[in-house]
Design a protein around this motif. Structure first.
Motif, mmCIF file in Angstrom:
data_model
loop_
_atom_site.group_PDB
_atom_site.id
_atom_site.type_symbol
_atom_site.label_atom_id
_atom_site.label_comp_id
_atom_site.label_asym_id
_atom_site.label_seq_id
_atom_site.Cartn_x
_atom_site.Cartn_y
_atom_site.Cartn_z
ATOM 1 N N LYS A 158 -3.266 8.777 -1.091
ATOM 2 C CA LYS A 158 -4.605 8.628 -1.673
ATOM 3 C C LYS A 158 -5.338 7.424 -1.075
ATOM 4 O O LYS A 158 -4.758 6.541 -0.468
ATOM 5 C CB LYS A 158 -4.501 8.470 -3.193
ATOM 6 C CG LYS A 158 -3.772 9.609 -3.897
ATOM 7 C CD LYS A 158 -4.471 10.945 -3.700
ATOM 8 C CE LYS A 158 -3.773 12.040 -4.510
ATOM 9 N NZ LYS A 158 -4.427 13.362 -4.313
ATOM 10 N N ARG A 159 -6.649 7.418 -1.293
ATOM 11 C CA ARG A 159 -7.518 6.335 -0.832
ATOM 12 C C ARG A 159 -7.735 5.347 -1.977
ATOM 13 O O ARG A 159 -8.260 5.729 -3.032
ATOM 14 C CB ARG A 159 -8.869 6.891 -0.349
ATOM 15 C CG ARG A 159 -8.729 7.817 0.862
ATOM 16 C CD ARG A 159 -10.015 8.621 1.117
ATOM 17 N NE ARG A 159 -11.145 7.759 1.420
ATOM 18 C CZ ARG A 159 -11.410 7.270 2.637
ATOM 19 N NH1 ARG A 159 -10.609 7.558 3.659
ATOM 20 N NH2 ARG A 159 -12.460 6.526 2.849
ATOM 21 N N VAL A 160 -7.339 4.095 -1.748
ATOM 22 C CA VAL A 160 -7.446 3.082 -2.794
ATOM 23 C C VAL A 160 -8.378 1.970 -2.335
ATOM 24 O O VAL A 160 -8.145 1.325 -1.313
ATOM 25 C CB VAL A 160 -6.064 2.484 -3.146
ATOM 26 C CG1 VAL A 160 -6.201 1.504 -4.307
ATOM 27 C CG2 VAL A 160 -5.071 3.598 -3.491
ATOM 28 N N GLY A 161 -9.432 1.738 -3.093
ATOM 29 C CA GLY A 161 -10.367 0.661 -2.781
ATOM 30 C C GLY A 161 -9.824 -0.675 -3.236
ATOM 31 O O GLY A 161 -9.336 -0.807 -4.366
ATOM 32 N N VAL A 162 -9.899 -1.672 -2.370
ATOM 33 C CA VAL A 162 -9.397 -3.006 -2.694
ATOM 34 C C VAL A 162 -9.986 -4.013 -1.704
ATOM 35 O O VAL A 162 -10.308 -3.662 -0.568
ATOM 36 C CB VAL A 162 -7.845 -3.039 -2.627
ATOM 37 C CG1 VAL A 162 -7.339 -2.830 -1.202
ATOM 38 C CG2 VAL A 162 -7.290 -4.313 -3.218
ATOM 39 N N GLY A 163 -10.165 -5.231 -2.144
ATOM 40 C CA GLY A 163 -10.630 -6.288 -1.237
ATOM 41 C C GLY A 163 -9.477 -6.822 -0.419
ATOM 42 O O GLY A 163 -8.460 -7.242 -0.974
ATOM 43 N N LYS A 164 -9.600 -6.815 0.887
ATOM 44 C CA LYS A 164 -8.523 -7.314 1.738
ATOM 45 C C LYS A 164 -8.313 -8.810 1.506
ATOM 46 O O LYS A 164 -9.255 -9.591 1.487
ATOM 47 C CB LYS A 164 -8.838 -7.062 3.213
ATOM 48 C CG LYS A 164 -7.673 -7.434 4.141
ATOM 49 C CD LYS A 164 -7.954 -7.045 5.581
ATOM 50 C CE LYS A 164 -6.725 -7.334 6.447
ATOM 51 N NZ LYS A 164 -6.946 -6.975 7.867
ATOM 52 N N GLY A 165 -7.048 -9.192 1.332
ATOM 53 C CA GLY A 165 -6.734 -10.590 1.146
ATOM 54 C C GLY A 165 -7.035 -11.129 -0.236
ATOM 55 O O GLY A 165 -7.000 -12.335 -0.456
ATOM 56 N N THR A 166 -7.307 -10.240 -1.202
ATOM 57 C CA THR A 166 -7.611 -10.676 -2.566
ATOM 58 C C THR A 166 -6.370 -10.580 -3.445
ATOM 59 O O THR A 166 -5.347 -10.005 -3.066
ATOM 60 C CB THR A 166 -8.706 -9.794 -3.185
ATOM 61 O OG1 THR A 166 -8.203 -8.444 -3.318
ATOM 62 C CG2 THR A 166 -9.963 -9.777 -2.326
ATOM 63 N N SER A 167 -6.478 -11.109 -4.656
ATOM 64 C CA SER A 167 -5.372 -11.008 -5.609
ATOM 65 C C SER A 167 -5.093 -9.547 -5.958
ATOM 66 O O SER A 167 -3.939 -9.175 -6.196
ATOM 67 C CB SER A 167 -5.685 -11.807 -6.877
ATOM 68 O OG SER A 167 -6.898 -11.367 -7.469
ATOM 69 N N ALA A 168 -6.134 -8.707 -5.963
ATOM 70 C CA ALA A 168 -5.937 -7.285 -6.243
ATOM 71 C C ALA A 168 -5.147 -6.613 -5.120
ATOM 72 O O ALA A 168 -4.418 -5.640 -5.349
ATOM 73 C CB ALA A 168 -7.282 -6.590 -6.436
ATOM 74 N N HIS A 169 -5.303 -7.121 -3.906
ATOM 75 C CA HIS A 169 -4.514 -6.623 -2.770
ATOM 76 C C HIS A 169 -3.034 -6.885 -3.034
ATOM 77 O O HIS A 169 -2.181 -6.011 -2.806
ATOM 78 C CB HIS A 169 -4.978 -7.342 -1.498
ATOM 79 C CG HIS A 169 -4.543 -6.689 -0.225
ATOM 80 N ND1 HIS A 169 -4.871 -7.185 1.012
ATOM 81 C CD2 HIS A 169 -3.800 -5.581 0.022
ATOM 82 C CE1 HIS A 169 -4.356 -6.406 1.956
ATOM 83 N NE2 HIS A 169 -3.689 -5.439 1.374
ATOM 84 N N ASN A 170 -2.731 -8.072 -3.544
ATOM 85 C CA ASN A 170 -1.351 -8.396 -3.883
ATOM 86 C C ASN A 170 -0.834 -7.485 -4.990
ATOM 87 O O ASN A 170 0.308 -6.998 -4.935
ATOM 88 C CB ASN A 170 -1.238 -9.855 -4.320
ATOM 89 C CG ASN A 170 0.200 -10.296 -4.522
ATOM 90 O OD1 ASN A 170 1.116 -9.785 -3.898
ATOM 91 N ND2 ASN A 170 0.398 -11.261 -5.404
ATOM 92 N N LEU A 171 -1.651 -7.244 -6.009
ATOM 93 C CA LEU A 171 -1.252 -6.331 -7.084
ATOM 94 C C LEU A 171 -0.928 -4.955 -6.529
ATOM 95 O O LEU A 171 0.095 -4.349 -6.877
ATOM 96 C CB LEU A 171 -2.373 -6.223 -8.123
ATOM 97 C CG LEU A 171 -2.230 -5.066 -9.133
ATOM 98 C CD1 LEU A 171 -0.939 -5.179 -9.935
ATOM 99 C CD2 LEU A 171 -3.447 -5.012 -10.048
#
Length: 323
Positions: free
Chosen positions: A140-153
């Motif tokens: 699937k395609r997952v939107g996320v900010g590269k290098g952000t805390s959400a990327h770590n999650l």
């Protein structure tokens, strides 16, 4: 029409020789003359917004003749870039941005830690989605900010579910672009933090697949430009103390926190109320335990090839003179 390929690109090119030279020049200037203005980077939620609204840092620095300039950022990576070149002197981000920055040579230090925003950061899908769990994100395609805390999650949640990161399609987007992509179903899921998560909750009543609190033990961080911290340690320590006062006010005035956040950011009050009710306020020293947790995150990113080189978090921890 937004560009779905737009993303934060923290690379050696960004933190190149030219920008490091610029950082050195700015820092030399700060050290060579009396400080008149202290520039702070912040995002749309949490303790920094409360501090801005309460003007606790301004009051603490008034006797020193230092004014405060607040600079808003949409996410941590561009804030770290600004710290690196000396465009701001200090600021707050989640756990991942300073790791990406340190790996690329950013001129930053960890000055203090804040509690995790674990309840206020999540991976979620629309209610009608067929995706029921993190394991269902495969392909699937997952939107996320590269290098952000959400990327770590996202990385950690997939790892916990036994899904290799290369078996999803990360779509690296700023929160605003990810919100548009999520609304138009150009991404299948979204990983993001408050207040963007809270806004999505008010609009979609999404199905939450994972929260940071369920997957990670992490902190958020008060960072400083390394040369600024060396030249003006008293400003950094005074600011940390003032943040403690803001945290105390927030804990004692929970009913007023959402209004304060709304007043500063313009984010709808209902969304900021959700965000405020699950925010933990406080500021603490960088302990060995915190360093170890951050190191584990850095090692995970390097193993996956998400950062250009391994880092040692302890190398970037600032210690106030006399400590």
């Amino acid at each position: 029409m937004f560009n779905i390929t737009k993303h934060f690109n923290l690379t050696r090119r960004v933190f190149g020789i030219g920008l490091l030279a610029a950082s050195a020049a700015v820092s030399f200037g700060a050290a060579a003359q009396e400080l008149k203005q202290f520039s702070i980077g912040y995002q749309k939620t949490g303790l920094p917004v409360i501090a801005k609204q309460q003007q606790v840092i301004e009051k603490a620095l008034e006797d020193k003749g230092v004014t405060v300039k607040w600079v808003e950022f949409t996410a941590g990576p561009p804030l770290v870039e600004a710290l690196n070149v000396g465009a701001i002197d200090a600021g707050w981000t989640g756990d991942a941005p300073p790791i990406f920055g340190q790996s690329a040579g950013a001129n930053i230090v960890y000055a203090a830690a804040l509690p995790s925003n674990g309840e206020g950061e999540a991976i979620f899908v629309k209610p009608a989605s067929s995706i029921q769990s993190v394991a269902d994100l495969k392909g699937k395609r997952v939107g996320v900010g590269k290098g952000t805390s959400a990327h770590n999650l996202l990385v950690a949640a997939l790892e916990k579910a036994g899904i290799p990161f290369d078996q999803i399609t990360p779509v690296y987007l700023s929160p605003a672009d990810a919100a548009a992509a999520f609304a138009s179903d150009q991404i299948d899921a979204w990983a993001v933090w408050d207040p963007f998560f809270a806004i999505a909750e008010t609009r979609y009543q999404p199905r939450v697949l994972a929260r940071s609190s369920e997957v990670l033990r992490v902190n958020t961080y008060f960072l400083a430009n390394k040369d600024f911290a060396k030249a003006h340690p008293e400003i950094v320590t005074t600011t940390i103390a003032a943040l403690g006062e803001a945290a105390k006010w927030a804990d004692q005035n929970r009913d007023k926190v959402a209004e304060a956040l709304h007043e500063v950011t313009g984010v709808p009050l209902d969304a900021q109320t959700i965000a405020a009710n699950r925010t933990k306020f406080g500021i603490i020293p960088i302990t060995d335990e915190i360093v170890a947790g951050q190191q584990a995150t850095a090692d995970r990113f390097f193993k996956l090839g998400l950062i250009p080189k391994a880092v040692r978090i302890s190398d970037a921890v600032w210690t106030a003179p006399g400590n």
